[in-house]
Design a protein around this motif. Structure first.
Motif, PDB file in Angstrom:
ATOM      1  N   GLY A  11       4.753  13.859   8.668  1.00 10.50           N
ATOM      2  CA  GLY A  11       6.128  14.347   8.533  1.00 10.50           C
ATOM      3  C   GLY A  11       7.147  13.256   8.695  1.00 10.50           C
ATOM      4  O   GLY A  11       6.849  12.066   8.527  1.00 10.50           O
ATOM      5  N   TRP A  12       8.351  13.648   9.055  1.00 12.35           N
ATOM      6  CA  TRP A  12       9.502  12.760   9.088  1.00 12.35           C
ATOM      7  C   TRP A  12      10.412  13.149  10.246  1.00 12.35           C
ATOM      8  O   TRP A  12      10.460  14.320  10.635  1.00 12.35           O
ATOM      9  N   ALA A  13      11.145  12.176  10.789  1.00 11.03           N
ATOM     10  CA  ALA A  13      12.234  12.480  11.727  1.00 11.03           C
ATOM     11  C   ALA A  13      13.523  12.005  11.078  1.00 11.03           C
ATOM     12  O   ALA A  13      13.529  11.000  10.344  1.00 11.03           O
ATOM     13  N   ASN A  64      12.245  11.143  -0.238  1.00 13.11           N
ATOM     14  CA  ASN A  64      12.119  10.690   1.150  1.00 13.11           C
ATOM     15  C   ASN A  64      11.795   9.197   1.214  1.00 13.11           C
ATOM     16  O   ASN A  64      12.331   8.468   2.052  1.00 13.11           O
ATOM     17  N   HIS A  65      10.898   8.748   0.347  1.00 12.58           N
ATOM     18  CA  HIS A  65      10.511   7.333   0.393  1.00 12.58           C
ATOM     19  C   HIS A  65      11.639   6.425  -0.105  1.00 12.58           C
ATOM     20  O   HIS A  65      11.891   5.382   0.493  1.00 12.58           O
ATOM     21  N   ASP A  66      12.335   6.819  -1.168  1.00 11.08           N
ATOM     22  CA  ASP A  66      13.508   6.028  -1.597  1.00 11.08           C
ATOM     23  C   ASP A  66      14.476   5.889  -0.424  1.00 11.08           C
ATOM     24  O   ASP A  66      15.018   4.809  -0.154  1.00 11.08           O
ATOM     25  N   ILE A 103      12.690   8.194   9.437  1.00 12.57           N
ATOM     26  CA  ILE A 103      11.471   7.402   9.650  1.00 12.57           C
ATOM     27  C   ILE A 103      10.285   8.233   9.186  1.00 12.57           C
ATOM     28  O   ILE A 103      10.192   9.429   9.470  1.00 12.57           O
ATOM     29  N   ASP A 104       9.420   7.576   8.425  1.00 17.91           N
ATOM     30  CA  ASP A 104       8.201   8.185   7.908  1.00 17.91           C
ATOM     31  C   ASP A 104       7.149   8.134   9.014  1.00 17.91           C
ATOM     32  O   ASP A 104       6.805   7.042   9.490  1.00 17.91           O
ATOM     33  N   VAL A 105       6.667   9.285   9.457  1.00 23.48           N
ATOM     34  CA  VAL A 105       5.611   9.257  10.482  1.00 23.48           C
ATOM     35  C   VAL A 105       4.275   9.773   9.940  1.00 23.48           C
ATOM     36  O   VAL A 105       3.422  10.207  10.698  1.00 23.48           O
ATOM     37  N   GLU A 128       0.689   8.903   8.774  1.00 26.77           N
ATOM     38  CA  GLU A 128      -0.143   7.803   9.280  1.00 26.77           C
ATOM     39  C   GLU A 128      -0.163   6.610   8.320  1.00 26.77           C
ATOM     40  O   GLU A 128      -0.250   5.457   8.740  1.00 26.77           O
ATOM     41  N   HIS A 129      -0.047   6.887   7.003  1.00 25.78           N
ATOM     42  CA  HIS A 129      -0.103   5.781   6.034  1.00 25.78           C
ATOM     43  C   HIS A 129       1.067   4.801   6.219  1.00 25.78           C
ATOM     44  O   HIS A 129       1.034   3.697   5.709  1.00 25.78           O
ATOM     45  N   ALA A 130       2.124   5.241   6.941  1.00 27.78           N
ATOM     46  CA  ALA A 130       3.294   4.369   7.135  1.00 27.78           C
ATOM     47  C   ALA A 130       3.042   3.280   8.168  1.00 27.78           C
ATOM     48  O   ALA A 130       3.726   2.255   8.160  1.00 27.78           O
ATOM     49  N   TYR A 147       0.828  -1.204   0.000  1.00 30.28           N
ATOM     50  CA  TYR A 147       0.000   0.000   0.000  1.00 30.28           C
ATOM     51  C   TYR A 147       0.868   1.263   0.000  1.00 30.28           C
ATOM     52  O   TYR A 147       0.660   2.189  -0.785  1.00 30.28           O
ATOM     53  N   HIS A 148       1.878   1.255   0.864  1.00 30.18           N
ATOM     54  CA  HIS A 148       2.717   2.437   1.055  1.00 30.18           C
ATOM     55  C   HIS A 148       3.577   2.702  -0.187  1.00 30.18           C
ATOM     56  O   HIS A 148       3.628   3.822  -0.704  1.00 30.18           O
ATOM     57  N   TRP A 149       4.261   1.675  -0.653  1.00 26.04           N
ATOM     58  CA  TRP A 149       5.099   1.842  -1.851  1.00 26.04           C
ATOM     59  C   TRP A 149       4.240   1.806  -3.122  1.00 26.04           C
ATOM     60  O   TRP A 149       4.374   2.675  -3.991  1.00 26.04           O
TER      61      TRP A 149
HETATM   62 FE   LIG Z   1       5.007   7.555   3.335  1.00 31.91          FE
END
Ligand SMILES: [Fe+2]
Length: 305
Positions: A173-175, A124-126, A223-225, A227-229, A72-74
């Protein structure tokens, strides 16, 4: 057929700090509403960005991150960013740039151009997929661990700070763990840690698609934060997702390798700056005018006022 064009002028003032390879002259963002107007000889060459798969199979991170989440995410979200960006940049002057350059140009001092969110989310996702590996987790080692100890007191101190950033990022967002190299001033963005010394590791968080490239930091881990992650595997328990990520998924080999590249990049920049300083001193000693960054012929009347 006549094309209708909308345009936003991007001034050159924010371009150089991140080492862009685009012209420092004013850059025109021009989006043609049709692609049929250019003659073949002058047609912009379209370099279509591709959806890169994670470096492991969809079920390889189970039971810590499910196949369903990866598919789903990718397969939906990441794919959507790639397809949308390709549509957005087709026929514009962003077409053919590297993904990193599109991100920096379209960040535009925080006044985002339309391409920014999709471009940054692809990057970011890569980076996120490559921050994990099957059988990950554990502890870093070598030079990276030494710097973590120096800058966070201990590995446990770093984990605490990283988890805190990830869990307190409000909304999507992201950390990040990033290497803050040798520049305090970034023309394209406000430095979030201006008072910190350079050449150190920092933990930062960012909202929506923003990433540390726009601050000229070198990202090492993310880390992807959104919600879909994590929602399919952890529902709304973001803290549980963050703990599993740190304990079972992080690829410290990837982080170490990025750290080595970040240090090499910083050292190369220092050498370049030293060479430039020496050239300027030589020119000055010979009575030659020192070349300024902006060519005065590029400055129009309104800028000169
Ligand atoms: Fe994501």
């Amino acid at each position: 057929m006549v094309a209708t064009a909308t345009s936003t002028l991007l001034t050159s003032s924010f371009l150089p700090c991140q080492g862009l390879r685009v012209s420092t002259r004013s850059l025109q963002w021009r989006k043609n509403e049709t692609n049929c107007t250019r003659k073949a000889g002058s047609r912009i060459i379209t370099a279509k960005l591709e959806l890169r798969p994670p470096p492991y199979s969809m079920n390889a991170l189970e039971p810590h991150m499910s196949r369903k989440t990866l598919e789903y995410h990718w397969g939906k979200h990441h794919r959507g960013y790639v397809e949308n960006l390709n549509k957005q940049i087709m026929g514009t002057e962003l077409d053919g740039m590297t993904l990193e350059d599109i991100i920096i140009v379209s960040y535009n001092k925080g006044d985002l151009l339309p391409a920014f969110n999709n471009a940054a989310q692809i990057w970011n996702h890569d980076f996120f997929w490559e921050s994990m590996k099957p059988g990950g987790g554990g502890n870093p080692s070598g030079d990276l661990l030494e710097l973590i100890d120096r800058d966070f007191g201990s590995f446990e101190g770093f984990v605490k700070e990283f988890k805190s950033a990830a869990s307190t990022q409000f909304g999507s967002g992201w950390a990040w763990l990033a290497y803050k190299a040798n520049r305090l001033d970034v023309g394209n963005a406000v430095n979030p840690r201006p008072s910190d010394e350079d050449k150190k590791l920092v933990v930062v968080k960012s909202h929506n698609a923003v990433n540390p490239l726009v601050w000229d930091y070198s990202p090492l881990l993310t880390i992807d934060v959104w919600e879909h992650a994590y929602y399919l595997d952890f529902q709304n328990k973001r803290a549980d997702y963050i703990s599993i990520f740190m304990e079972k998924l992080v690829s410290w080999e990837a982080v170490s390798s990025r750290f080595e590249m970040a240090k090499a990049r910083a050292a190369e920049r220092e050498r370049e700056e030293e060479r430039r300083r020496e050239e300027e001193e030589e020119q000055s000693a010979n009575g030659e005018p020192v070349e300024m960054y902006l060519d005065s012929s590029d400055t129009d009347a309104s800028e000169a006022e």
